[in-house]
Design an enzyme around this catalytic site. Structure first.
Site, short mmCIF file in Angstrom:
data_model
loop_
_atom_site.label_atom_id
_atom_site.label_comp_id
_atom_site.label_asym_id
_atom_site.label_seq_id
_atom_site.Cartn_x
_atom_site.Cartn_y
_atom_site.Cartn_z
N PRO A 2 0.91 -1.29 -0.01
CA PRO A 2 -0.11 0.04 0.06
C PRO A 2 0.84 1.20 -0.11
CG PRO A 2 -0.61 -1.43 1.78
CD PRO A 2 0.47 -2.01 1.19
N GLU A 3 0.59 2.13 -0.92
CA GLU A 3 1.28 3.40 -1.02
C GLU A 3 0.11 4.58 -0.85
OE1 GLU A 3 3.76 3.61 -4.62
OE2 GLU A 3 4.03 1.30 -4.68
N LYS A 59 3.64 6.33 4.66
CA LYS A 59 3.08 5.03 4.28
C LYS A 59 2.44 4.35 5.69
CE LYS A 59 6.23 4.09 0.94
NZ LYS A 59 7.68 3.43 0.42
N ARG A 112 2.52 -11.60 4.37
CA ARG A 112 3.83 -11.64 4.78
C ARG A 112 4.42 -11.71 6.22
NH1 ARG A 112 5.82 -10.58 -0.82
NH2 ARG A 112 7.94 -10.87 -0.02
N ARG A 255 12.09 -6.94 -6.80
CA ARG A 255 11.49 -5.56 -7.17
C ARG A 255 11.12 -5.31 -8.57
NH1 ARG A 255 12.00 0.14 -4.26
NH2 ARG A 255 11.44 -1.28 -2.49
#
Ligand code: ZN
Length: 271
Positions: A2-3, A59, A112, A255
């Site tokens: 989430p950004e 964030k 995670r 990434r």
């Protein structure tokens, strides 16, 4: 991950549901994500507290309580928040459940287990908090130039790290580079004044547009992450929406970086 746009929608979705509600009970299902900085015990200190609102900084989602305490959640890669009725099936890897006075639940799930759920009387005590850069929408162009100056590396990485500017992660940094027509691996030091200005304008428009899109697409389903509308991120192999060239995809240490080699020429490496 989430950004800023995702978190803004979560904030908008949760704020009217949580504000004024009292926490009847806290269920720590999996304690790994919990960081009690009060020394009073996470569940004990939270029980009986009332939510005063929902805010966001970078964030991190902030849930100030009607006391000196703040609940602060950094979702990291996979943290999700959901306001649900007790009968709604719990998502896998639900770590913390706050039972609310309206008989609903606030749930934190994290596939995670990398997120962090802090309880603190002082947000400055949250690791990395005081080093966080300003909010993108608070920056002037001159301020943006100033913030970028100490960072010499690849521009996408500079935008992602949060010290120059807060709230931007891998996906939106890639989108901003595309919107500015700048190769994500260009060194910050190689960017002209004009390119920095393009980056600044792109940062604002990409984030603003994403918030508007997510408001429609996610609404109050705050546990959902919607990314399929992005121009290049996650679109490797598809045609560039601007020129039709196949979007390039590079994965380094897990990434993902996507870009259009025609619209975003250059970079240290050629692909
Ligand atoms: Zn293109």
């Amino acid at each position: 991950m989430p950004e800023l746009p995702d978190l803004e929608i979560i904030r908008e979705g949760l704020s009217p549901r949580l504000t004024g509600q009292t926490i009847a009970d806290v269920e720590v299902v999996r304690p790994l994500v919990v960081r009690d900085l009060t020394g009073r015990g996470f569940a004990q200190a939270l029980t009986g507290q009332t939510f005063a609102g929902v805010q966001r900084r970078g964030k991190v989602l902030l849930f100030p309580l009607e006391s000196t305490l703040t609940l602060a959640i950094n979702c990291k890669l996979a943290g999700r928040l959901q306001y649900a009725a007790p009968a709604d099936r719990r998502r896998a890897k639900t770590h913390v459940v706050w039972h609310l006075s309206d008989d609903h639940e606030l749930r934190y799930s994290d596939q995670r287990t990398m997120g962090q759920v802090y309880l603190t009387a002082d947000v400055d005590a949250i690791p990395g908090w005081t080093e966080m850069g300003p909010e993108p929408f608070d920056l002037t162009l001159d301020g943006f130039r100033e913030r970028l100056r100490p960072h010499r590396g690849e521009i996408k990485g500079v935008l992602t790290r949060g010290r120059a500017v807060a709230g931007i992660g891998n996906a939106y940094a890639g989108e901003i580079c595309f919107a500015a027509r700048i190769h994500p691996y260009r060194k910050r030091t190689s960017l002209s004044d004009d390119e920095i200005e393009r980056l600044y304008e792109a940062m604002k428009s990409v984030l603003r547009d994403a918030v508007a899109t997510l408001r429609e697409r996610v609404g109050t389903d705050t546990h959902r992450e919607v990314r399929d509308f992005l121009a290049v991120h996650g679109q490797g192999g598809h045609p560039c929406p601007a020129c039709g060239t196949t979007i390039s995809e590079i994965k380094i240490q897990g990434r993902l970086t996507n870009f259009c080699r025609a619209c975003q020429p250059g970079g240290l490496m050629q692909f």
